[in-house]
Design an enzyme around this catalytic site. Structure first.
Site, PDB file in Angstrom:
ATOM      1  N   ASP A  74      26.992 -43.230  34.676  1.00 16.55           N
ATOM      2  CA  ASP A  74      28.403 -42.534  34.378  1.00 16.55           C
ATOM      3  C   ASP A  74      29.482 -43.564  34.973  1.00 16.55           C
ATOM      4  O   ASP A  74      30.640 -42.941  34.807  1.00 16.55           O
ATOM      5  CB  ASP A  74      28.830 -40.979  34.719  1.00 16.55           C
ATOM      6  CG  ASP A  74      28.617 -40.995  36.441  1.00 16.55           C
ATOM      7  OD1 ASP A  74      28.247 -41.870  37.142  1.00 16.55           O
ATOM      8  OD2 ASP A  74      28.964 -39.891  36.752  1.00 16.55           O
ATOM      9  N   GLU A  75      29.333 -44.786  35.496  1.00 11.27           N
ATOM     10  CA  GLU A  75      30.368 -45.669  35.976  1.00 11.27           C
ATOM     11  C   GLU A  75      29.730 -47.092  35.727  1.00 11.27           C
ATOM     12  O   GLU A  75      28.719 -47.294  35.783  1.00 11.27           O
ATOM     13  CB  GLU A  75      30.556 -45.283  37.228  1.00 11.27           C
ATOM     14  CG  GLU A  75      29.440 -45.497  38.314  1.00 11.27           C
ATOM     15  CD  GLU A  75      29.961 -45.283  39.794  1.00 11.27           C
ATOM     16  OE1 GLU A  75      30.948 -45.601  40.080  1.00 11.27           O
ATOM     17  OE2 GLU A  75      29.170 -44.783  40.574  1.00 11.27           O
ATOM     18  N   ASP A  81      34.981 -44.663  35.620  1.00 11.30           N
ATOM     19  CA  ASP A  81      34.133 -43.571  36.109  1.00 11.30           C
ATOM     20  C   ASP A  81      34.345 -42.228  35.309  1.00 11.30           C
ATOM     21  O   ASP A  81      35.577 -41.846  35.026  1.00 11.30           O
ATOM     22  CB  ASP A  81      34.684 -43.147  37.510  1.00 11.30           C
ATOM     23  CG  ASP A  81      33.357 -42.635  38.356  1.00 11.30           C
ATOM     24  OD1 ASP A  81      32.321 -42.131  37.733  1.00 11.30           O
ATOM     25  OD2 ASP A  81      33.754 -42.168  39.457  1.00 11.30           O
TER      26      ASP A  81
END
Length: 208
Positions: free
Chosen positions: A99-100, A5
């Protein structure tokens, strides 16, 4: 299983071009009355500023908050670069958002070493090639890996060995469990169930 993350992703990308803002409470958002926070730095989060919060409320909590206009084309480019690095360690990458992602590294240990070493190499490579910080959780399941990455923030690594899973889980707030939202949490709190451990020890008939 790894859950990677990126930390305050939009803000972190903006700081690459505006390093003078490092250490300041910063949020990515349009400075209008109807806007909401897209991403907040950890310095801003100290004041209670969070993603999806109306700008007016964010300014009340943190009058010195620095606002940066969003540039989504930059975030997409940064995400593509990060995901390409993930694929250097395993082909089994499952993006969850910009974003993860989850990474199954069970088949990568011969090339890169134990999972914890893979996590450290991955974070170092992301930092070196993109300048962006990432937090990584390691566990035997996706759910536990995601919980671990949240507790590794910011910019850290946390491994939960299979034999330590219950020791890790039981102290967590019951809201940490996927599927426990506001209404369910309120119902559980009303029965004095506030942690995962409380839930685990509650009689099944009571839960039914």
């Amino acid at each position: 299983m790894l859950h990677v993350d990126m930390d305050s992703f939009f803000v972190s990308v903006e700081l690459l071009d505006s390093p003078e803002l490092r250490g300041l409470p910063t949020a990515v958002a349009h400075d209008t009355t109807r806007s909401v926070v897209s991403s907040a730095s950890y310095e801003a989060r100290v004041f209670g500023v969070r993603s999806a919060m109306p700008i007016a409320r964010a300014k009340q909590l943190c009058p010195q908050l620095v606002l940066v206009d969003p540039h989504f084309e930059k975030y997409r480019a940064a995400s593509k670069a990060v995901m390409e690095i993930f694929h250097e360690f395993t082909p089994l990458v499952e993006p969850l958002s910009i974003d993860e992602a989850f990474l199954d590294v069970a088949g990568s240990t011969r090339l890169f070493g134990p999972p914890l070493e893979i996590a450290r190499q991955l974070r170092a490579r992301v930092k070196e090639q993109t300048g962006l910080p990432a937090s990584v959780g390691l566990a035997s399941t996706k759910h536990i890996a995601k919980l671990a990455s949240q507790r590794a923030k910011p910019d850290g690594v946390l491994e939960v060995a299979p034999e330590h899973t219950l020791r890790f889980l039981h102290p967590l707030p019951v809201e940490a469990i996927w599927g426990v939202g506001g209404a369910t949490a309120k119902a559980l709190h009303g029965r004095a169930i506030r942690t995962v451990g409380d839930l685990a020890h509650e009689p099944l008939e009571s839960l039914r």
